[in-house]
Design an enzyme around this catalytic site. Structure first.
Site, PDB file in Angstrom:
ATOM      1  N   LYS A 245     -12.791  -3.715  -3.675  1.00 30.46           N
ATOM      2  CA  LYS A 245     -12.866  -5.027  -3.019  1.00 30.46           C
ATOM      3  C   LYS A 245     -13.720  -4.889  -1.768  1.00 30.46           C
ATOM      4  CE  LYS A 245      -8.989  -6.806  -1.255  1.00 30.46           C
ATOM      5  NZ  LYS A 245      -7.783  -7.533  -1.688  1.00 30.46           N
TER       6      LYS A 245
ATOM      7  N   GLY B 258       1.818  -2.884  -6.555  1.00 27.92           N
ATOM      8  CA  GLY B 258       1.794  -2.190  -7.847  1.00 27.92           C
ATOM      9  C   GLY B 258       1.225  -3.000  -8.997  1.00 27.92           C
TER      10      GLY B 258
ATOM     11  N   ASP C  63      -2.113   7.576   3.710  1.00 26.26           N
ATOM     12  CA  ASP C  63      -3.358   6.943   4.159  1.00 26.26           C
ATOM     13  C   ASP C  63      -4.509   7.661   3.447  1.00 26.26           C
ATOM     14  OD1 ASP C  63      -5.678   6.324   5.533  1.00 26.26           O
ATOM     15  OD2 ASP C  63      -4.725   6.394   7.503  1.00 26.26           O
TER      16      ASP C  63
HETATM   17  C1  LIG Z   1      -4.399  -6.372  -1.449  1.00 27.14           C
HETATM   18  S1  LIG Z   1      -3.292  -5.040  -1.286  1.00 27.14           S
HETATM   19  C2  LIG Z   1      -3.392  -4.252  -2.849  1.00 27.14           C
HETATM   20  C3  LIG Z   1      -2.714  -5.004  -3.972  1.00 27.14           C
HETATM   21  C4  LIG Z   1      -2.624  -4.145  -5.240  1.00 27.14           C
HETATM   22  N1  LIG Z   1      -3.930  -3.937  -5.813  1.00 27.14           N
HETATM   23  C5  LIG Z   1      -1.735  -4.782  -6.276  1.00 27.14           C
HETATM   24  O1  LIG Z   1      -2.252  -5.306  -7.247  1.00 27.14           O
HETATM   25  O2  LIG Z   1      -0.524  -4.732  -6.129  1.00 27.14           O
HETATM   26  C6  LIG Z   1      -4.169  -3.950  -0.225  1.00 27.14           C
HETATM   27  C7  LIG Z   1      -3.413  -2.687   0.125  1.00 27.14           C
HETATM   28  O3  LIG Z   1      -4.272  -1.769   0.799  1.00 27.14           O
HETATM   29  C8  LIG Z   1      -3.397  -0.926   1.548  1.00 27.14           C
HETATM   30  N2  LIG Z   1      -4.116  -0.088   2.522  1.00 27.14           N
HETATM   31  C9  LIG Z   1      -4.777  -0.480   3.639  1.00 27.14           C
HETATM   32  N3  LIG Z   1      -5.279   0.577   4.298  1.00 27.14           N
HETATM   33  C10 LIG Z   1      -4.950   1.680   3.574  1.00 27.14           C
HETATM   34  C11 LIG Z   1      -5.182   3.084   3.742  1.00 27.14           C
HETATM   35  N4  LIG Z   1      -5.879   3.556   4.788  1.00 27.14           N
HETATM   36  N5  LIG Z   1      -4.703   3.945   2.812  1.00 27.14           N
HETATM   37  C12 LIG Z   1      -3.992   3.461   1.750  1.00 27.14           C
HETATM   38  N6  LIG Z   1      -3.743   2.156   1.540  1.00 27.14           N
HETATM   39  C13 LIG Z   1      -4.203   1.263   2.437  1.00 27.14           C
HETATM   40  C14 LIG Z   1      -2.452  -1.924   2.202  1.00 27.14           C
HETATM   41  O4  LIG Z   1      -1.263  -1.282   2.624  1.00 27.14           O
HETATM   42  C15 LIG Z   1      -2.228  -2.921   1.069  1.00 27.14           C
HETATM   43  O5  LIG Z   1      -1.021  -2.701   0.404  1.00 27.14           O
END
Ligand SMILES: C[S@@+](CC[C@H](N)C(=O)[O-])C[C@H]1O[C@@H](n2cnc3c(N)ncnc32)[C@H](O)[C@@H]1O
Length: 247
Positions: A156, A55, A91
């Protein structure tokens, strides 16, 4: 060894700063630095935060849009609520979650998409990097039809095979596409952000990124794999049974 120590030290320092500033993750500084440099979000914007757990970006987005704006996030993992944001579990590639995202916004067009999405890391670099780019392609395909004309998109990516192809495919959809590495991510060597500004909506059948990206990767490899069974090569190697000497 020294590089590793410096990286860990920098990460710790961002983590401490995040804690001191009330952010949930050091990644919050990445969005703040992207915003400082590229000025993507303005007060009153509707922002979609893809991959929002835990978050940190949602916290920053809420500050930027103010009370007139709207922030909707989506992640596979549930987040502790962020005041001023609606954070969904789902997702982003799943039509059911996509529908929930659309229904959460109070208008059909979104001003900015911020995506920090990254797949589960297997530790095999080539695979992780390729899976990550495919996921990014899917985020584009979901977002482009709902991103307003002139809207912005940041995601990213991990540097490596396919990045140039991805950039070439995305360029026709925006006036400006640039790679940017915020200070807070300089310790993770291959992570950069693709900042896409001023959306130019495309009409027609061929706007999707993912199929074109797959095609571009196949061409890069020298064409698709033949889908007929491959005939086994004839071997000149033979096995002769050895006679067991009589006892
Ligand atoms: C680096 S973290 C994000 C951190 C966030 N921006 C923050 O500042 O708190 C990447 C996130 O992408 C999510 N993620 C990966 N594949 C996903 C998908 N298919 N749909 C939604 N979220 C996904 C992961 O669960 C993970 O929590």
């Amino acid at each position: 060894m020294v590089d590793r120590w410096v990286m860990d030290h920098q990460r710790d320092s961002w983590r401490k700063q995040a804690k001191a500033s009330g952010y949930r993750a050091r990644s919050a500084f990445k969005l703040k630095q992207i915003q400082e440099r590229h000025n993507l979000v303005v007060s009153g914007d509707r922002v979609l935060d893809v991959g929002c757990h835990p978050g940190g970006w949602a916290q920053v987005a809420v500050e930027l849009v103010g009370s007139e704006g709207q922030v909707v996030g989506v992640d596979l993992l549930p987040c502790v609520p962020v005041e001023g944001a609606e954070l969904l579990v789902g997702d982003i590639t799943d039509p059911f979650a996509q529908k929930a995202v659309l229904e959460s916004f109070d208008a059909p067009a979104i001003d900015v998409v911020v995506s920090d999405i990254s797949p589960n890391i297997t530790g095999k670099w080539d695979i992780d990097q390729a899976v990550s780019l495919m996921l990014v392609a899917e985020v584009y395909d979901f977002s482009l039809p709902i991103l307003k004309k002139g809207g912005h998109f940041v995601t990213k990516i991990f540097q490596g095979v396919g990045v140039e192809e991805m950039i070439d495919l995305v360029k026709p959809h925006f006036q400006k596409v640039k790679r940017f590495s915020p200070m807070a991510s300089r310790n993770s060597s291959s992570e950069v952000y693709l900042v896409c500004k001023h959306h130019m909506p495309k009409k027609g059948p061929d706007w999707k990124i993912r199929p074109a990206f797959e095609q571009a990767l196949m061409e890069r490899k020298g064409g698709p794999e033949p889908d007929v069974d491959i005939e086994p090569a004839k071997s000149t190697f033979s096995v002769r049974s050895r006679r067991t000497p009589p006892e």
